[in-house]
Write an enzyme that holds these catalytic residues in place. Sequence first.
Site, PDB file in Angstrom:
ATOM      1  CG  ASP A  25      51.396  50.835  32.081  1.00  0.00           C
ATOM      2  OD1 ASP A  25      50.883  49.712  32.274  1.00  0.00           O
ATOM      3  OD2 ASP A  25      52.577  51.091  32.372  1.00  0.00           O
TER       4      ASP A  25
ATOM      5  CG  ASN B 287      59.297  49.679  35.531  1.00  0.00           C
ATOM      6  OD1 ASN B 287      60.198  50.402  35.140  1.00  0.00           O
ATOM      7  ND2 ASN B 287      59.367  48.355  35.469  1.00  0.00           N
TER       8      ASN B 287
END
Length: 421
Positions: free
Chosen positions: A304, A277
């Site tokens: 991330d 995401n």
Amino acid sequence: MSSILIKNGTIVEPEAETVADVYIEDGRISRTGSLGDLRADKVIDASGKYVIPGLVDMHCHLREPGFEYKETIETGALSAVRGGFTSVACMPNTDPVIDVPALARYIVMRGKEAGYARVYPIACITKGMKGEELTEMAALKDAGAVAFSDDGRPVSDSGVMRNALEYAKTFNLLIIDHAEDKSVSGSGVVNEGANATIAGLRGINRAAEEIMIARDIVLAEALGAKVHIAHVSTAGGVELIREAKQRGVRVTCETCPHYFSATDEEILSYNTNAKINPPLREQSDREAVIDGIRDGTIDVIATDHAPHSADEKNREFDLAPFGTVGFETALSLAYTYLVETGDIDMSALISLMSHNPSRLLGLPLVNVKAGAMADITIFDPACEWTVRAEELSGKSKNCLYDGWRLKGKVLHTIVGGEIKC
């Protein structure tokens, strides 16, 4: 503290590449150049290798406190140095979330105890990450926080986001926004498009990301404030930021290796490590992200890094959590998919993965120059290797790139004059 002599490496800085020796003592670079047979406790032959400023990751998840079964600060920091990162900034969506100074100080303390990469906390924008009431940002900064984000959850209320940007402007703080309109993304799990239809999975339209990017740009422009957009993944998002920068808006942004190296074709095998995401997008988005990197629209490449346990990922696609680990593959992916392709050179890559994140977070700038702090990564551009998830150092092995063949590998990472890997 022992002395280190790095011989015959190619030193990469934004302005030039030079072949030289580097001598480290007392945690700093004492001299560079042709140093002959200077004595040292440790000598590293870096012939044919890049000697670069230590990488800085401004967006990762170390899961501690609360989710130590996924990752700890110690295991994450070890994985970070094995990927060439000498400093990492971790997101606050832990349990409890990092919304009070005591917890920010805890992250700093645990990072020092681990003794691998330098660890900096990113604290919450809002209390409890509920998107309602601002945290005491100035106190959190004093406790060690280098930026503020509710990453994983958007600040949906525009009035709250306005207040956050105004507060941050007063105290020169950085707001990092997770750009997602939840009313648009809903229960989607992959990019909305042909591959979602083929796989029979619920899609997330690009508009979910782009609406929030546009809102943040409008607010930043109206207030004269700065805002940083996390993990940009769409062509439209890149273009919105490009146009805003041309108007002088104080907006910066990052992307991640999976958005310039992979597409949503990865979901067709129902590999839950490809559930991320924002989601993996289409080839046109991938190309637009690379264009944004090439022309300077995108300021930073962040990992991330998002570890999850095998039990969590080995579920139906709809039920598995979002995220892939990324520390130990990031530099190799960037080299393979950006430098080897000729899209950027190594100097530009160092700006994206070291100097720019340092500048945005207000950290000391890392250089391979006499007098600088000895945070150094030695990278072999000729080494070809196959990613093996089970061989990665982090606690979780949810790696999108398992089995991928990459070019270039980190050989050594030096933090504060000490060899960490």
